[in-house]
Design a protein around this motif. Sequence first.
Motif, PDB file in Angstrom:
ATOM      1  N   ILE A  12       0.815  -1.229   0.000  1.00 49.83           N
ATOM      2  CA  ILE A  12       0.000   0.000   0.000  1.00 49.83           C
ATOM      3  C   ILE A  12       0.845   1.273   0.000  1.00 49.83           C
ATOM      4  CG2 ILE A  12      -1.982  -1.165   1.045  1.00 49.83           C
ATOM      5  CD1 ILE A  12      -1.247   0.306   3.689  1.00 49.83           C
ATOM      6  N   GLY A  13       2.150   1.135   0.071  1.00 47.42           N
ATOM      7  CA  GLY A  13       3.029   2.297  -0.040  1.00 47.42           C
ATOM      8  C   GLY A  13       3.397   2.989   1.257  1.00 47.42           C
ATOM      9  N   ILE A  14       3.242   2.306   2.387  1.00 52.55           N
ATOM     10  CA  ILE A  14       3.693   2.870   3.666  1.00 52.55           C
ATOM     11  C   ILE A  14       5.169   2.512   3.822  1.00 52.55           C
ATOM     12  CG2 ILE A  14       3.479   2.783   6.187  1.00 52.55           C
ATOM     13  CD1 ILE A  14       1.175   4.242   4.842  1.00 52.55           C
ATOM     14  N   LYS A  15       5.994   3.532   3.988  1.00 57.84           N
ATOM     15  CA  LYS A  15       7.441   3.325   4.081  1.00 57.84           C
ATOM     16  C   LYS A  15       7.843   2.864   5.476  1.00 57.84           C
ATOM     17  CE  LYS A  15       8.312   6.847   0.634  1.00 57.84           C
ATOM     18  NZ  LYS A  15       8.877   8.155   0.368  1.00 57.84           N
ATOM     19  N   TYR A  16       8.828   1.977   5.505  1.00 55.22           N
ATOM     20  CA  TYR A  16       9.388   1.514   6.775  1.00 55.22           C
ATOM     21  C   TYR A  16      10.831   1.102   6.547  1.00 55.22           C
ATOM     22  CZ  TYR A  16       8.859  -3.238   5.002  1.00 55.22           C
ATOM     23  OH  TYR A  16       8.954  -4.374   4.252  1.00 55.22           O
ATOM     24  N   LEU A  51       0.829  -2.130  12.947  1.00 52.20           N
ATOM     25  CA  LEU A  51      -0.340  -1.747  12.146  1.00 52.20           C
ATOM     26  C   LEU A  51      -0.939  -0.433  12.642  1.00 52.20           C
ATOM     27  CD1 LEU A  51      -2.346  -5.025  11.400  1.00 52.20           C
ATOM     28  CD2 LEU A  51      -1.235  -3.486   9.764  1.00 52.20           C
ATOM     29  N   HIS A  52      -0.974  -0.243  13.948  1.00 52.89           N
ATOM     30  CA  HIS A  52      -1.527   1.009  14.478  1.00 52.89           C
ATOM     31  C   HIS A  52      -0.696   2.209  14.026  1.00 52.89           C
ATOM     32  CE1 HIS A  52      -3.736   3.637  17.205  1.00 52.89           C
ATOM     33  NE2 HIS A  52      -2.565   4.215  17.416  1.00 52.89           N
ATOM     34  N   GLU A  53       0.611   2.102  14.127  1.00 55.89           N
ATOM     35  CA  GLU A  53       1.474   3.208  13.697  1.00 55.89           C
ATOM     36  C   GLU A  53       1.354   3.438  12.189  1.00 55.89           C
ATOM     37  OE1 GLU A  53       3.470   5.401  15.929  1.00 55.89           O
ATOM     38  OE2 GLU A  53       1.725   4.466  16.850  1.00 55.89           O
ATOM     39  N   ALA A  54       1.244   2.363  11.438  1.00 49.03           N
ATOM     40  CA  ALA A  54       1.029   2.501   9.997  1.00 49.03           C
ATOM     41  C   ALA A  54      -0.277   3.227   9.723  1.00 49.03           C
ATOM     42  CB  ALA A  54       1.030   1.130   9.337  1.00 49.03           C
ATOM     43  N   GLY A  55      -1.283   2.971  10.557  1.00 49.31           N
ATOM     44  CA  GLY A  55      -2.564   3.657  10.417  1.00 49.31           C
ATOM     45  C   GLY A  55      -2.430   5.159  10.568  1.00 49.31           C
ATOM     46  N   HIS A  56      -1.571   5.587  11.480  1.00 53.52           N
ATOM     47  CA  HIS A  56      -1.332   7.036  11.620  1.00 53.52           C
ATOM     48  C   HIS A  56      -0.826   7.626  10.310  1.00 53.52           C
ATOM     49  CE1 HIS A  56      -2.110   7.974  15.799  1.00 53.52           C
ATOM     50  NE2 HIS A  56      -1.507   6.845  16.154  1.00 53.52           N
ATOM     51  N   LEU A  57       0.126   6.953   9.700  1.00 55.68           N
ATOM     52  CA  LEU A  57       0.680   7.454   8.444  1.00 55.68           C
ATOM     53  C   LEU A  57      -0.341   7.354   7.312  1.00 55.68           C
ATOM     54  CD1 LEU A  57       4.273   5.937   8.604  1.00 55.68           C
ATOM     55  CD2 LEU A  57       3.577   8.270   9.167  1.00 55.68           C
ATOM     56  N   ALA A  58      -1.022   6.224   7.220  1.00 56.10           N
ATOM     57  CA  ALA A  58      -1.960   5.989   6.125  1.00 56.10           C
ATOM     58  C   ALA A  58      -3.125   6.969   6.123  1.00 56.10           C
ATOM     59  CB  ALA A  58      -2.488   4.563   6.198  1.00 56.10           C
ATOM     60  N   CYS A  59      -3.544   7.415   7.291  1.00 48.57           N
ATOM     61  CA  CYS A  59      -4.725   8.273   7.403  1.00 48.57           C
ATOM     62  C   CYS A  59      -4.393   9.760   7.345  1.00 48.57           C
ATOM     63  CB  CYS A  59      -5.469   7.950   8.692  1.00 48.57           C
ATOM     64  SG  CYS A  59      -6.124   6.269   8.715  1.00 48.57           S
ATOM     65  N   MET A  86      -6.962   3.720  14.771  1.00 47.20           N
ATOM     66  CA  MET A  86      -7.587   2.561  15.420  1.00 47.20           C
ATOM     67  C   MET A  86      -8.528   1.854  14.446  1.00 47.20           C
ATOM     68  SD  MET A  86      -8.114   3.822  19.405  1.00 47.20           S
ATOM     69  CE  MET A  86      -9.702   4.497  19.086  1.00 47.20           C
ATOM     70  N   ALA A  87      -9.399   2.615  13.793  1.00 49.48           N
ATOM     71  CA  ALA A  87     -10.345   2.011  12.848  1.00 49.48           C
ATOM     72  C   ALA A  87      -9.593   1.383  11.669  1.00 49.48           C
ATOM     73  CB  ALA A  87     -11.339   3.064  12.359  1.00 49.48           C
ATOM     74  N   TRP A  88      -8.594   2.099  11.157  1.00 50.01           N
ATOM     75  CA  TRP A  88      -7.813   1.615  10.023  1.00 50.01           C
ATOM     76  C   TRP A  88      -7.115   0.296  10.374  1.00 50.01           C
ATOM     77  CZ3 TRP A  88      -2.833   0.313   8.865  1.00 50.01           C
ATOM     78  CH2 TRP A  88      -2.449   0.313   7.518  1.00 50.01           C
ATOM     79  N   SER A  89      -6.529   0.232  11.567  1.00 48.26           N
ATOM     80  CA  SER A  89      -5.800  -0.977  11.947  1.00 48.26           C
ATOM     81  C   SER A  89      -6.750  -2.156  12.162  1.00 48.26           C
ATOM     82  CB  SER A  89      -4.911  -0.728  13.173  1.00 48.26           C
ATOM     83  OG  SER A  89      -5.665  -0.305  14.284  1.00 48.26           O
ATOM     84  N   PHE A  90      -7.970  -1.890  12.631  1.00 50.26           N
ATOM     85  CA  PHE A  90      -8.972  -2.954  12.720  1.00 50.26           C
ATOM     86  C   PHE A  90      -9.282  -3.484  11.321  1.00 50.26           C
ATOM     87  CE2 PHE A  90     -13.280  -4.528  12.449  1.00 50.26           C
ATOM     88  CZ  PHE A  90     -13.357  -5.409  13.509  1.00 50.26           C
ATOM     89  N   ALA A  91      -9.525  -2.563  10.376  1.00 44.47           N
ATOM     90  CA  ALA A  91      -9.820  -2.962   8.995  1.00 44.47           C
ATOM     91  C   ALA A  91      -8.649  -3.737   8.396  1.00 44.47           C
ATOM     92  CB  ALA A  91     -10.149  -1.734   8.150  1.00 44.47           C
ATOM     93  N   ALA A  92      -7.424  -3.309   8.700  1.00 45.74           N
ATOM     94  CA  ALA A  92      -6.245  -4.007   8.186  1.00 45.74           C
ATOM     95  C   ALA A  92      -6.177  -5.432   8.734  1.00 45.74           C
ATOM     96  CB  ALA A  92      -4.977  -3.227   8.528  1.00 45.74           C
ATOM     97  N   CYS A  93      -6.472  -5.613  10.017  1.00 45.76           N
ATOM     98  CA  CYS A  93      -6.497  -6.966  10.597  1.00 45.76           C
ATOM     99  C   CYS A  93      -7.492  -7.841   9.851  1.00 45.76           C
ATOM    100  CB  CYS A  93      -6.882  -6.911  12.074  1.00 45.76           C
ATOM    101  SG  CYS A  93      -5.533  -6.483  13.172  1.00 45.76           S
TER     102      CYS A  93
END
Length: 164
Positions: A12-16, A51-59, A86-93
């Motif tokens: 999805i393009g989240i850098k790490y 996933l939660h930290e990725a959600g911060h970046l993704a949103c 929080m919602a994004w990371s739930f959806a990702a799970c």
Amino acid sequence: MVAVILRFLQTIGIKYSLEKIENEHFLPGLMLKNGSILIDLDKLKYPGDLLHEAGHLACTPPAIRTEMTGVLPNCDLVNGGEMMAMAWSFAACKHLGMDPGVVFHEHGYKNDSAMLIAAYEKGLGPGIPLLQWQQMCYDSANAEIQSKRPFPYMYQWVCTVNRY
């Protein structure tokens, strides 16, 4: 599990980057730096925190995302972003076929993990309206009106437009 999450983030393009983190941070083994997640696998306690930290970046809109470093400031953008993460990371799970307890583990969310999981399972958890506002998903009511799939289905994993 970490490998599955990292493949998803790459897709999805989240850098790490995987590297040693010397100082303690809010979440063990994780740190945001210039819109990327630094991951120290030796110190990472809970893979779901990734996933939660990725959600911060993704949103977060792209121009703001690249400025996200260290501890995020206490402001409306970040507070709304917390709910979205929080919602994004739930959806990702759900998307990855993982139990939401991976993110909403017993050592996080001020003992509200079970309540949050139950709310998200019903499509009513915090952050869903903000994800919808960013055109990343639809809540149940709007999904029905638009003949779309409702949350936790995501139409867009990464925010692309600044609506703030």
